[in-house]
Structure formats: structure tokens, C-alpha cells
Scaffold this active site. Structure first.
Site, PDB file in Angstrom:
ATOM      1  N   HIS A   1      -2.197  -9.334   7.122  1.00  0.00           N
ATOM      2  CA  HIS A   1      -0.761  -9.578   6.758  1.00  0.00           C
ATOM      3  C   HIS A   1      -0.330  -9.151   5.564  1.00  0.00           C
ATOM      4  CE1 HIS A   1      -2.633 -11.867   3.626  1.00  0.00           C
ATOM      5  NE2 HIS A   1      -1.896 -12.492   3.408  1.00  0.00           N
TER       6      HIS A   1
ATOM      7  N   MET B   1       3.608  -4.893  -5.236  1.00  0.00           N
ATOM      8  CA  MET B   1       4.906  -4.613  -5.504  1.00  0.00           C
ATOM      9  C   MET B   1       5.027  -3.308  -5.852  1.00  0.00           C
ATOM     10  SD  MET B   1       5.376  -7.182  -8.921  1.00  0.00           S
ATOM     11  CE  MET B   1       4.174  -7.058  -9.983  1.00  0.00           C
TER      12      MET B   1
END
Length: 483
Positions: A406, A383
Site C-alpha cells: 500500500h 511526501m
DNA sequence: ATGTAC
């Protein structure tokens, strides 16, 4: 170079390494790891042990793969890809993961940073209210048992029929948001009980909803970005990372128990109990596949309802319709799934666990709008650091069963991250760096600190250099909602 | 990942 393994690791090229079958008794095929030398050197012992364990599973085709974001997981490594012969090979819940069809979704807007920044606080509050987050959260959609059965069967299409989204969203979801072979009769009542109230919820852990910005210099391939409706100029986009919540978790738990027994019946032995598996064509294998597809479809539905909630939040804050705000779905990809897919050399049951489908240009499975450029691949970073948008390549079709990485991949355990970082301090630091955070739990936030993850630019660089996906754009966070 | 516990 010192690696965290005693096994021999042979260099194929600068971004691909191979452990030959001679390195472990029972290996049927080689194990291959996509990594730069630096990323390979930093990989934990679990990756080498687990990817070579996978190479011992019955019916495995060509090789067991691990992507550069790989790290230790339940049975299979996270970042693992393995294809099996559907006729005589196995299916393994550990090769899919507990969070069945955990995946990523990216939504574009016509808004720019300068339009969003003054209303960011309001927007985040609105999103936080409309998208329930955290462990055990309940959604706003009330479903009967019959409705939930329809969700299991129809996936995202059910949501769109009920008004949660736009008809055109469907073609921009992997498999149009609905996998064939979903069979609710093989789902336990307990799994249904856990899942029935969770549609449209974010969850916890590394799941998040993020407001991101695409600057001009964040674009690597202007034409491909433009084909996805991305033009830069500090354009605002929304990224979602979540899966099938308690429902998928229960399906996985239920079938791991079934498979441990089934293995004895079928005389299958594995290197690690966590690799519990059953022949794909066995009743147990087919029952799991039917239930797993139900969980996968509810995850597509979950991200669809969340998309609807996001569009409503933007409508409230900006006083215009989501259509006028240009809030088209760019794409939705699964990164925890097992699927039967057709390749040039045949049809294979491909397990992807923390790995993304990355079909190349011309693939018939892609919608017309993307057939020329290849499938969009959405890779979530930590994040604090940013995320990437890539596209699949023909090389992926030949080398990796149309698969790639991913996300960034952890380097530090959750416990260690919590010892190192305090959530409140991290929130203040992120605000200073221009990222507004709304989190359900401060300790949960600390677990997701950027320092607990690999550098995503390095990881993306590996798959780009290896040629199994191509960089399109880098997206920088300005707001993060965390469970 | 997960009503973070079989």
C-alpha cells in the site's frame, strides 16, 4: 543473512519467504513475507512476531501474509493480509486497523506541469482552504443525524446524489464506494458525535493531498497507463490519502473493548491481546462487521467530498470547469478493511491492513474500463520521494487473495523522526527540490520526512518482481498538503 | 491513525 528474528525463514524465491508452522506453537498455517533479501533483512522483529501470531488465529486460510512495506502495528503488522473461513473463522479489528478504510484516491487532469507551475502557490492555497486538515478539523458539509446515517449506509453514492462529484466517479471506486452490510444500529452515539462534522476532511499523520507530475520516463506500461487516461508529457494528477477520521477510530476502539470480553465467552485465546477477535458468525463479530462497514462507507464518502473540493479549487484557479480540465477519477482503493470476497477456491473473509486489493484482469468486480488491464492499485510514497500506480494480476488472485502493498512503510518511529528532522528545515529543503508544502503542524511534517520511510522504488520492485502487481507509472510530487 | 489520555 542476519534477520531480526530467531525463527527459521525459508526462501521460496527471490521475493517470497516462509516461516513454517513448526516455528511457533499454535501456528495453524505458515507465515509468508513478500520481500527482497535487502527488505527482509531490514524488517523489524515485530513483523516476524506478529505475522506468525496471526497464523495462529482460528479459521485462518492457507497462510498469514505480510507485504514488503510491512512493519510493526497494532496486533497485526501493517502490510498484513489474512483470509478466514467465514463459517468458522474470526474477524479482528486489529486486522483492519484503527483507521477503517484508510485509502488512496487518484484524479487525473489534462493540465501539464508548465500550466500548473505558475499557479502552484495559488492552487495550494486554494486547496488548503477547501480541504480542512489536521487533528480535530471540521468539514464544510453540515449533516443531520439522519443524513449521517445515510452516509454510513450509502457511502460515496450519497455524496454524488447531493452534488459532491460525478455519477461516473462511482464505478471507479472499490465496491462502487459502498459496502453491503453497513448497519448504523451497531455504531455508538459517541462514534457518530465524533464523525458527524468530519466529512470532507483530510486528517493528520501520514494523510495528505498531493499534486503530482507524470513524466514520459515515469511510464512503465504505456498501454495500461493510457487506459487510465495517463499519457505522460508532464501530466498533472492529484493524489489523496485519508480515511474515516475520528469516526472509524471510535468504531475500532468501541469494538476492541467488546471483543476482549467476547474472546473469553467463546474460549478463544490469542498470542497478543491486540489480536482481540470474535467468530465472524457470532453476534459480536456481525455487530463489528456492520459498524466497520459504516466506517468504511464514510471513508469513501470522505474521499468523495474531498474530490469535489479539489475540483472546485482547480476550477477557481484555472477558470475552467473540472470537466474541461479532464479531472476524472482514476481509482479509489481501501487499504484498511475486512471483506468477504469470492475466489476460485471459495469465499473468504479477507483482512487487509496497510495492504491494497489488487484484483487481476477479468475480475467481475472491476468496471468495464479496467476489466482488461486489472484493478488500478495506488501506492503512496513518502511526501519527498514519489508514488506509484500499479495494476492487479492473476497471480495476486492465486497467491495473495488479490492483495498487494500500500505504500513505502516506515523505517523510523515518529518520535525518532522528530528528533532527527526539523519541520521548518524540511519545508525549505523540499521547496529547493521543487515540492511546495502546506502543513498544519511543523512537528507533524517532520514525522513524515522521507528518511523515516523505506525506499518506495525498492518496495514496488518487490511486488512487481513477485508478480502480484505490475508497475504502470511513477508519480513525482510538486505540492503537498499535510495535516 | 486519533478531540495523540483509561
Amino acid at each position: 543473512m542476519k534477520l531480526n528474528t530467531d525463527m527459521q525463514v525459508v526462501k521460496i524465491n527471490d521475493y517470497l519467504w516462509e516461516i513454517p508452522p513448526s516455528e511457533k506453537p499454535g501456528m495453524l498455517v505458515p507465515a509468508r513475507i513478500y520481500a527482497s533479501a535487502a527488505i527482509l533483512g531490514a524488517m523489524d522483529r515485530g513483523v516476524f512476531d506478529q505475522v506468525t501470531n496471526v497464523a495462529c488465529l482460528p479459521g485462518i486460510h492457507r497462510y498469514a501474509l505480510c507485504m514488503p512495506d510491512g512493519h510493526w502495528g497494532y496486533g497485526f503488522p501493517i502490510g498484513g493480509v489474512a483470509a478466514f473461513n467465514p463459517e468458522d473463522g474470526v474477524i479482528s479489528p486489529g486486522g483492519v486497523g484503527y483507521d477503517i478504510n484508510c485509502g488512496m484516491r487518484l484524479i487525473r487532469t489534462d493540465l501539464s506541469l508548465s500550466e500548473v507551475q505558475p499557479k502552484l502557490e495559488l492552487l495550494m492555497t486554494e486547496l488548503f482552504r477547501r480541504v480542512p486538515a489536521g487533528v480535530g478539523s471540521r468539514g464544510f458539509v453540515n449533516l443531520s443525524r439522519r443524513d449521517f446515517r445515510d452516509v454510513m449506509r450509502q457511502g460515496a453514492g450519497w455524496c454524488i446524489a447531493k452534488g459532491y462529484g460525478w455519477e461516473e466517479d462511482l464505478e471507479r471506486i472499490e465496491e462502487r464506494g459502498c459496502l453491503d452490510g453497513a448497519d448504523p444500529t451497531h455504531v455508538t452515539d459517541y462514534a457518530v458525535e465524533r464523525g458527524i462534522n468530519q466529512l470532507g476532511t483530510l486528517g493528520s499523520g501520514n494523510h495528505y493531498l498531493e499534486i503530482q507530475v507524470l513524466s514520459d520516463k515515469g511510464i512503465y506500461d504505456r498501454a495500461t497507463a493510457a487506459a487510465m487516461g495517463l499519457t505522460g508529457r508532464d501530466q498533472v494528477v492529484v493524489m489523496v490519502h485519508c480515511g474515516s477520521r475520528g469516526f472509524g477510530h471510535q468504531v475500532a476502539s468501541d469494538y476492541l473493548k467488546v471483543f476482549e470480553k467476547a474472546m473469553r465467552r467463546y474460549g478463544i485465546s490469542v498470542k497478543d491481546q491486540q489480536l482481540a477477535c470474535a467468530p465472524f458468525r457470532s453476534p459480536e463479530g456481525q455487530d463489528y462487521f456492520g459498524a466497520m462497514n459504516c466506517a468504511a462507507n464514510t471513508a469513501f464518502a470522505n474521499r468523495q467530498v474531498i474530490t469535489h473540493q479539489i475540483r472546485e479549487a482547480f476550477e477557481t484557479v484555472f477558470g475552467e470547469s473540472a470537466r474541461r480540465l479532464g479531472m476524472q477519477l482514476i481509482y479509489d482503493v481501501a487499504h484498511n478493511i475486512a471483506k468477504v470476497e469470492r475466489y476460485r477456491d471459495g469465499e473468504w473473509l479477507v483482512h487487509r491492513k496497510g495492504a491494497t486489493r489488487a484484483f487481476g484482469p477479468g475480475s467481475p468486480e472491476l468496471p468495464a474500463c479496467y476489466r482488461g488491464i486489472g484493478q488500478p492499485v495506488i501506492c503512496g510514497g513518502s511526501m519527498e520521494t514519489g508514488s506509484y500506480l500499479l495494476v492487479g494480476t492473476d497471480r495476486a488472485m492465486q497467491e495473495t487473495f488479490g492483495s498487494t502493498m500500500h505504500g513505502s512503510g516506515r523505517t523510523m518511529s515518529r518520535a525518532q523522526a522528530k528528533r532527527t528532522v526539523r519541520g521548518e528545515q524540511l519545508m525549505r529543503d523540499m521547496k529547493q527540490h521543487g515540492i511546495l508544502v502546506k502543513a498544519v503542524s511543523m512537528s507533524g511534517l517532520a514525522e513524515e520526512a522521507g528518511l523515516a520511510y523505506k525506499n518506495i522504488s525498492d518496495v514496488v520492485g518487490t511486488v512487481d518482481h513477485a508478480g502480484i502487481t505490475k508497475k504502470v507509472a511513477e508519480l513525482k510530487p510538486i505540492g503537498n498538503i499535510k495535516g
